[in-house]
Design a protein around this motif. Structure first.
Motif, PDB file in Angstrom:
ATOM      1  N   PRO A 151       0.804  -1.234   0.000  1.00 18.66           N
ATOM      2  CA  PRO A 151       0.000   0.000   0.000  1.00 18.66           C
ATOM      3  C   PRO A 151       0.836   1.283   0.000  1.00 18.66           C
ATOM      4  CG  PRO A 151       0.043  -0.919   2.191  1.00 18.66           C
ATOM      5  CD  PRO A 151       0.777  -1.902   1.300  1.00 18.66           C
ATOM      6  N   VAL A 152       1.828   1.363  -0.874  1.00 21.89           N
ATOM      7  CA  VAL A 152       2.687   2.558  -0.907  1.00 21.89           C
ATOM      8  C   VAL A 152       1.934   3.787  -1.402  1.00 21.89           C
ATOM      9  CG1 VAL A 152       4.797   1.223  -1.222  1.00 21.89           C
ATOM     10  CG2 VAL A 152       3.578   2.070  -3.213  1.00 21.89           C
ATOM     11  N   LEU A 153       0.817   3.590  -2.092  1.00 26.05           N
ATOM     12  CA  LEU A 153       0.081   4.721  -2.648  1.00 26.05           C
ATOM     13  C   LEU A 153      -0.823   5.409  -1.630  1.00 26.05           C
ATOM     14  CD1 LEU A 153      -0.767   3.151  -6.098  1.00 26.05           C
ATOM     15  CD2 LEU A 153       1.096   4.708  -5.532  1.00 26.05           C
ATOM     16  N   THR A 154      -0.725   5.019  -0.356  1.00 24.39           N
ATOM     17  CA  THR A 154      -1.497   5.680   0.700  1.00 24.39           C
ATOM     18  C   THR A 154      -0.722   6.841   1.331  1.00 24.39           C
ATOM     19  OG1 THR A 154      -0.707   4.101   2.348  1.00 24.39           O
ATOM     20  CG2 THR A 154      -2.775   3.577   1.253  1.00 24.39           C
ATOM     21  N   ASP A 155       0.523   7.001   0.953  1.00 23.80           N
ATOM     22  CA  ASP A 155       1.396   8.037   1.514  1.00 23.80           C
ATOM     23  C   ASP A 155       1.321   9.297   0.638  1.00 23.80           C
ATOM     24  OD1 ASP A 155       3.680   9.661   2.084  1.00 23.80           O
ATOM     25  OD2 ASP A 155       4.672   7.917   2.961  1.00 23.80           O
ATOM     26  N   GLU A 156       1.039  10.441   1.250  1.00 21.41           N
ATOM     27  CA  GLU A 156       0.899  11.686   0.494  1.00 21.41           C
ATOM     28  C   GLU A 156       2.188  12.078  -0.227  1.00 21.41           C
ATOM     29  OE1 GLU A 156      -1.175  14.989   2.200  1.00 21.41           O
ATOM     30  OE2 GLU A 156      -2.350  13.649   3.469  1.00 21.41           O
ATOM     31  N   ARG A 157       3.350  11.708   0.316  1.00 19.55           N
ATOM     32  CA  ARG A 157       4.610  12.007  -0.373  1.00 19.55           C
ATOM     33  C   ARG A 157       4.705  11.238  -1.682  1.00 19.55           C
ATOM     34  NH1 ARG A 157       8.548  10.275   4.130  1.00 19.55           N
ATOM     35  NH2 ARG A 157       6.853   8.771   4.241  1.00 19.55           N
ATOM     36  N   VAL A 158       4.164  10.031  -1.687  1.00 21.61           N
ATOM     37  CA  VAL A 158       4.159   9.231  -2.912  1.00 21.61           C
ATOM     38  C   VAL A 158       3.206   9.853  -3.929  1.00 21.61           C
ATOM     39  CG1 VAL A 158       3.675   6.960  -3.891  1.00 21.61           C
ATOM     40  CG2 VAL A 158       4.839   7.145  -1.695  1.00 21.61           C
ATOM     41  N   TRP A 159       2.052  10.349  -3.485  1.00 19.29           N
ATOM     42  CA  TRP A 159       1.117  11.031  -4.398  1.00 19.29           C
ATOM     43  C   TRP A 159       1.817  12.214  -5.052  1.00 19.29           C
ATOM     44  CZ3 TRP A 159      -3.559  11.870  -0.629  1.00 19.29           C
ATOM     45  CH2 TRP A 159      -4.101  10.632  -0.283  1.00 19.29           C
ATOM     46  N   ALA A 160       2.549  12.984  -4.243  1.00 16.87           N
ATOM     47  CA  ALA A 160       3.240  14.163  -4.767  1.00 16.87           C
ATOM     48  C   ALA A 160       4.302  13.751  -5.796  1.00 16.87           C
ATOM     49  CB  ALA A 160       3.878  14.957  -3.630  1.00 16.87           C
ATOM     50  N   ALA A 161       5.034  12.691  -5.494  1.00 22.16           N
ATOM     51  CA  ALA A 161       6.049  12.203  -6.432  1.00 22.16           C
ATOM     52  C   ALA A 161       5.404  11.726  -7.732  1.00 22.16           C
ATOM     53  CB  ALA A 161       6.861  11.076  -5.800  1.00 22.16           C
ATOM     54  N   LEU A 162       4.249  11.075  -7.630  1.00 22.48           N
ATOM     55  CA  LEU A 162       3.538  10.617  -8.826  1.00 22.48           C
ATOM     56  C   LEU A 162       3.083  11.805  -9.668  1.00 22.48           C
ATOM     57  CD1 LEU A 162       2.291   8.345 -10.494  1.00 22.48           C
ATOM     58  CD2 LEU A 162       0.306   8.421  -8.965  1.00 22.48           C
ATOM     59  N   ARG A 163       2.531  12.820  -9.028  1.00 17.83           N
ATOM     60  CA  ARG A 163       2.112  14.026  -9.772  1.00 17.83           C
ATOM     61  C   ARG A 163       3.305  14.698 -10.446  1.00 17.83           C
ATOM     62  NH1 ARG A 163      -1.542  14.465  -5.507  1.00 17.83           N
ATOM     63  NH2 ARG A 163      -0.352  15.915  -4.277  1.00 17.83           N
ATOM     64  N   THR A 164       4.439  14.762  -9.753  1.00 14.89           N
ATOM     65  CA  THR A 164       5.643  15.357 -10.327  1.00 14.89           C
ATOM     66  C   THR A 164       6.131  14.547 -11.525  1.00 14.89           C
ATOM     67  OG1 THR A 164       6.289  16.275  -8.198  1.00 14.89           O
ATOM     68  CG2 THR A 164       8.030  16.032  -9.839  1.00 14.89           C
ATOM     69  N   ALA A 165       6.118  13.236 -11.400  1.00 15.28           N
ATOM     70  CA  ALA A 165       6.554  12.371 -12.513  1.00 15.28           C
ATOM     71  C   ALA A 165       5.650  12.551 -13.729  1.00 15.28           C
ATOM     72  CB  ALA A 165       6.566  10.918 -12.063  1.00 15.28           C
ATOM     73  N   ILE A 166       4.350  12.621 -13.502  1.00  9.12           N
ATOM     74  CA  ILE A 166       3.415  12.815 -14.617  1.00  9.12           C
ATOM     75  C   ILE A 166       3.665  14.164 -15.285  1.00  9.12           C
ATOM     76  CG2 ILE A 166       0.977  13.193 -15.182  1.00  9.12           C
ATOM     77  CD1 ILE A 166       0.364  11.000 -13.080  1.00  9.12           C
ATOM     78  N   ALA A 167       3.853  15.209 -14.510  1.00 16.22           N
ATOM     79  CA  ALA A 167       4.117  16.535 -15.069  1.00 16.22           C
ATOM     80  C   ALA A 167       5.415  16.549 -15.866  1.00 16.22           C
ATOM     81  CB  ALA A 167       4.165  17.573 -13.954  1.00 16.22           C
ATOM     82  N   THR A 168       6.436  15.854 -15.375  1.00 15.18           N
ATOM     83  CA  THR A 168       7.719  15.790 -16.074  1.00 15.18           C
ATOM     84  C   THR A 168       7.579  15.102 -17.422  1.00 15.18           C
ATOM     85  OG1 THR A 168       8.907  15.759 -13.978  1.00 15.18           O
ATOM     86  CG2 THR A 168      10.094  14.944 -15.909  1.00 15.18           C
TER      87      THR A 168
END
Length: 59
Positions: free
Chosen positions: A25-42
């Motif tokens: 369940p790594v996707l429950t961590d808000e830091r991971v959400w932020a990293a995912l959003r950053t990766a998508i934007a990149t």
């Protein structure tokens, strides 16, 4: 790394599912959400695309 087949149909819609390693369940961590959003934007910067909707489930 996964090797996805990439279709090159202009304007096509795609649906895909991705799961975490051993469904942890790594996707429950808000830091991971932020990293995912950053990766998508990149990636979107060099390969423009739209996401009409997405669902991020905890497992």
């Amino acid at each position: 790394m996964s090797r996805y087949r990439r279709a090159t149909v202009p304007g096509a819609l795609y649906f895909f599912t991705v799961v975490t390693f051993r469904r942890r369940p790594v996707l429950t961590d808000e830091r991971v959400w932020a990293a995912l959003r950053t990766a998508i934007a990149t990636v979107r910067h060099s390969h423009p695309f739209l996401i009409d909707a997405w669902v991020l489930l905890p497992d």
